[in-house]
Write an enzyme that holds these catalytic residues in place. Structure first.
Site: not given
Length: 300
Positions: A19, A102, A104, A122, A155, A205
């Site tokens: 990511e 958390r 991201n 998740e 995101n 995303d």
């Protein structure tokens, strides 16, 4: 133009959730994270070497810091990362009342302010307790402001060239949204949808903008990056990748004309892994005929 587009595997890490790619122009390196693998990676395009630092918890993003090193989102903490010593120190914590959350995705705005969002833990990839996340900004003097709450999966973030528009993705809404942005105060407003994902495109995303203010959005479970004109909401181009879980993208290379795309392997079953042996690797897309912009560094 389409016929000249080439996709190749650039960085082989087999990440669980690759990511947040960031191109570091001075070193010609690509910075990115493996969220579930709890690592920050730095890949040199000149030597093809990878240096990695382990984090003590899931790491949502890492971005350059003007004073040196990086700032990363680890668990619910914004931490300073000293790359030379591999030491981390917490700067500030968010969502103190939500221990299962958390950080991201995170990105730095054109004036050096960090924006970062949270999500619930998740159960399985992209399956979360709904509306637990928020979007925060962090200034150079570590003042934290909450801008949005009841977010599912915070995101993709980026800003228009004139700094007046902030683009943002809450993945499970399946839309790419825009806000009016005041770069002086960091305030956002006037939320609107600029693109709604179509059938088969997966979940929006991570994303980036090119010098023409066009969006490039990685499509999780869609195996592609789509190029969108936010002014018209029209999809201009689709770049297909040999992996389904494409996660984010950024422009890089000597003149910012290469698109780097991260991907994930977590959640694939054995047959899917056989069909997608490059899942979790990072790809370079060339021949797009567009250029990106340098990334910003956190001013704190």
């Amino acid at each position: 133009m389409m016929s000249s587009v080439k996709v190749e595997c650039a960085v082989k890490t087999g990440s669980l959730i690759g990511e947040g790619p960031v191109w570091e122009e001075s070193e010609q390196t690509l910075l990115f994270v493996d969220i579930a693998g709890q690592k920050i990676h730095q890949w040199s395009s000149t030597t093809n070497q990878i240096q990695s630092v382990e984090t003590a918890d899931m790491v949502g993003f890492a971005v350059p810091r003007q004073s040196g090193g990086y700032v990363a989102g680890v668990g619910r903490s914004i931490v300073a990362v000293d790359w030379s010593t591999q030491m981390m120190s917490s700067l500030v914590e968010v969502d103190e009342d939500k221990p299962n959350n958390r950080l991201n995705d995170g990105k730095v705005d054109p004036v050096g302010r960090l924006l970062a969002g949270t999500m619930g833990k998740e159960v399985r990839p992209a399956e979360v307790q709904r509306q637990q996340g928020s979007l925060f900004s962090v200034t150079s003097d570590l003042i934290v402001t909450k801008h949005l709450n009841q977010v599912d999966i915070s995101n993709g973030l980026d800003w228009s060239l004139d700094q007046k528009t902030f683009f943002y993705i809450d993945s499970l809404s399946r839309t790419v949204d825009a806000f009016d942005y005041d770069s002086h105060s960091g305030q956002i407003g006037n939320r609107r949808v600029v693109y709604r994902m179509e059938e088969g495109e997966g979940l929006p995303d991570g994303m980036t903008l090119d010098v023409d203010d066009r969006l490039w959005v990685a499509c999780y479970n869609g195996g592609r990056v789509i190029n969108i004109d936010p002014a018209t909401g029209v999809r201009l181009q689709t770049v297909s990748l040999p992996v389904m879980k494409t996660t984010s993208c950024c422009f890089g290379g000597p003149d910012f004309s290469d698109l780097y795309v991260t991907s994930a392997s977590l959640g694939l079953d054995q047959s899917e892994k056989r069909q997608q042996p490059l899942a979790g690797d990072t790809f370079r897309v060339t021949g797009l005929g567009v250029k990106g912009r340098p990334s910003n560094s956190f001013s704190g």
